[in-house]
Design a protein around this motif. Structure first.
Motif, PDB file in Angstrom:
ATOM      1  N   SER A 143     -10.881   1.824  16.596  1.00  0.00           N
ATOM      2  CA  SER A 143     -12.138   1.749  17.470  1.00  0.00           C
ATOM      3  C   SER A 143     -11.541   1.417  19.078  1.00  0.00           C
ATOM      4  O   SER A 143     -12.291   1.999  20.196  1.00  0.00           O
ATOM      5  CB  SER A 143     -13.483   1.190  17.198  1.00  0.00           C
ATOM      6  OG  SER A 143     -13.066  -0.529  16.789  1.00  0.00           O
ATOM      7  N   ILE A 158     -15.804   7.525  19.221  1.00  0.00           N
ATOM      8  CA  ILE A 158     -15.931   6.820  17.996  1.00  0.00           C
ATOM      9  C   ILE A 158     -17.183   7.394  17.389  1.00  0.00           C
ATOM     10  O   ILE A 158     -17.143   7.362  16.319  1.00  0.00           O
ATOM     11  CB  ILE A 158     -16.710   5.361  18.473  1.00  0.00           C
ATOM     12  CG1 ILE A 158     -15.517   4.310  18.994  1.00  0.00           C
ATOM     13  CG2 ILE A 158     -17.282   4.681  17.301  1.00  0.00           C
ATOM     14  CD1 ILE A 158     -15.920   3.033  19.466  1.00  0.00           C
ATOM     15  N   THR A 188     -13.055  -0.361  11.540  1.00  0.00           N
ATOM     16  CA  THR A 188     -12.882  -0.599  13.092  1.00  0.00           C
ATOM     17  C   THR A 188     -11.408  -0.219  13.340  1.00  0.00           C
ATOM     18  O   THR A 188     -10.993   0.519  14.234  1.00  0.00           O
ATOM     19  CB  THR A 188     -13.159  -1.873  13.664  1.00  0.00           C
ATOM     20  OG1 THR A 188     -12.684  -2.948  12.853  1.00  0.00           O
ATOM     21  CG2 THR A 188     -14.685  -1.876  13.640  1.00  0.00           C
ATOM     22  N   SER A 189     -10.588  -1.200  12.585  1.00  0.00           N
ATOM     23  CA  SER A 189      -9.168  -1.138  13.325  1.00  0.00           C
ATOM     24  C   SER A 189      -8.050  -1.591  12.059  1.00  0.00           C
ATOM     25  O   SER A 189      -8.434  -2.079  10.893  1.00  0.00           O
ATOM     26  CB  SER A 189      -9.198  -2.644  14.170  1.00  0.00           C
ATOM     27  OG  SER A 189     -10.290  -2.503  15.146  1.00  0.00           O
ATOM     28  N   ALA A 229     -11.469  -5.329  16.299  1.00  0.00           N
ATOM     29  CA  ALA A 229     -12.588  -5.044  16.087  1.00  0.00           C
ATOM     30  C   ALA A 229     -13.691  -5.890  17.101  1.00  0.00           C
ATOM     31  O   ALA A 229     -13.250  -7.083  17.742  1.00  0.00           O
ATOM     32  CB  ALA A 229     -13.363  -5.634  14.721  1.00  0.00           C
ATOM     33  N   ALA A 248     -18.350  -1.995  19.388  1.00  0.00           N
ATOM     34  CA  ALA A 248     -17.940  -1.005  18.511  1.00  0.00           C
ATOM     35  C   ALA A 248     -18.501  -0.716  17.159  1.00  0.00           C
ATOM     36  O   ALA A 248     -19.082   0.077  16.687  1.00  0.00           O
ATOM     37  CB  ALA A 248     -16.453  -0.872  18.254  1.00  0.00           C
ATOM     38  N   VAL A 249     -18.972  -1.961  16.398  1.00  0.00           N
ATOM     39  CA  VAL A 249     -19.286  -1.939  15.153  1.00  0.00           C
ATOM     40  C   VAL A 249     -20.841  -1.430  15.316  1.00  0.00           C
ATOM     41  O   VAL A 249     -21.170  -0.606  14.414  1.00  0.00           O
ATOM     42  CB  VAL A 249     -19.283  -3.587  14.639  1.00  0.00           C
ATOM     43  CG1 VAL A 249     -20.453  -3.570  13.337  1.00  0.00           C
ATOM     44  CG2 VAL A 249     -18.249  -3.635  14.182  1.00  0.00           C
ATOM     45  N   MET A 294     -20.677   2.230  15.739  1.00  0.00           N
ATOM     46  CA  MET A 294     -20.572   2.767  14.440  1.00  0.00           C
ATOM     47  C   MET A 294     -21.879   2.906  13.607  1.00  0.00           C
ATOM     48  O   MET A 294     -22.237   3.795  12.709  1.00  0.00           O
ATOM     49  CB  MET A 294     -19.399   2.106  13.653  1.00  0.00           C
ATOM     50  CG  MET A 294     -17.998   2.532  14.306  1.00  0.00           C
ATOM     51  SD  MET A 294     -16.754   1.118  13.994  1.00  0.00           S
ATOM     52  CE  MET A 294     -16.449   1.690  12.466  1.00  0.00           C
ATOM     53  N   ALA A 347     -15.515  -4.159   9.460  1.00  0.00           N
ATOM     54  CA  ALA A 347     -14.988  -4.746  10.692  1.00  0.00           C
ATOM     55  C   ALA A 347     -13.647  -5.511  10.602  1.00  0.00           C
ATOM     56  O   ALA A 347     -13.575  -6.324   9.340  1.00  0.00           O
ATOM     57  CB  ALA A 347     -15.789  -5.692  11.493  1.00  0.00           C
TER      58      ALA A 347
END
Length: 237
Positions: free
Chosen positions: A132, A140, A157-158, A167, A171-172, A175, A187
């Motif tokens: 992300s 995203i 995320t990552s 993370a 971004a979370v 999502m 995450a």
């Protein structure tokens, strides 16, 4: 610690994939990570596919495919995931082709995820690592929608290895708003404190990928806190 005060250590442990994906990990290091995971009461242990099979009584065994770059042929990712399932893994965290996502080629991303989904069938849970930090919010959203269409159970995320970072709560949140509870959200990447873990959970994470699980869990109370108006007392250790 206000955010983490409402979460107990056991509640957070039940969300953790205790992770060891270092390229120089040895059999002894993997065995030690599994022992730590068992002692901490976490949900799962995540190790590199080359370290399978492992003995991990009481734990979900997770692994990765196309890790960490995502620049593997989709058929290779599928074969890697299928072999991992044959060797005892029950969850696969696959890395998408990040370049395809950044270029807006979501058909290629869809084909990538579908290939792995079809390779493992319903034998394992599929998590899709979108990296992300390397994507815009719109990218995203698009990639999460693709993962859902492809039949994944989680978006993640990552990898924790990308130079753009790991993370973030933002971004979370993006999502979570995109998948609306239909998929889980993992995450992972750079979560090293209880405060950071609590922030991810508050943003919508339902699973955490951690390599420092003990340090994070020590920041959460062993029992739920009680308000001053409640009778009795509760330990905060």
């Amino acid at each position: 610690m206000a955010q983490s005060a409402s979460l107990t250590r056991a509640e957070v442990a039940a969300m953790i994939d205790h992770t060891l994906l270092a390229p120089d990990a040895t059999d002894a290091a993997v065995a030690a990570a599994i022992a730590d995971a068992q002692a901490l009461g976490v949900l799962a242990v995540c190790v590199s596919p080359s370290m399978l099979p492992v003995r991990a009584s009481g734990l979900v065994v997770a692994t990765v495919a196309g890790f960490p770059s995502g620049k593997h042929h989709s058929l290779v990712k599928g074969a890697e995931a299928r072999l991992a399932i044959d060797q005892g893994a029950s969850e696969v965290d696959m890395v998408i082709d990040i370049g395809a996502a950044r270029a807006g080629d979501y058909a290629a991303v869809l084909a990538d995820v579908v290939t792995v989904r079809e390779a493992i069938g319903d034998r394992a849970l599929l998590k899709v690592i979108i990296e992300s930090a390397a994507l815009s919010d719109e990218q995203i959203v698009q990639v999460c929608q693709v993962a859902e269409r492809a039949g994944a159970e989680f978006v993640k995320t990552s990898t924790g290895f990308h130079p753009a970072g790991g993370a973030t709560a933002h971004a979370v949140r993006v999502m979570a708003e995109t998948v609306g509870g239909r998929l889980g959200i993992k995450a992972s990447g750079g979560i090293r404190t209880a405060e950071a873990a609590a922030e991810m959970i508050a943003a919508g994470a339902t699973r955490l990928g951690l390599s420092r699980s003990r340090e994070v869990l020590e920041g959460f109370p062993a029992r739920a806190r009680v308000s001053e108006g409640d009778s009795g007392s509760a330990s905060n250790t």
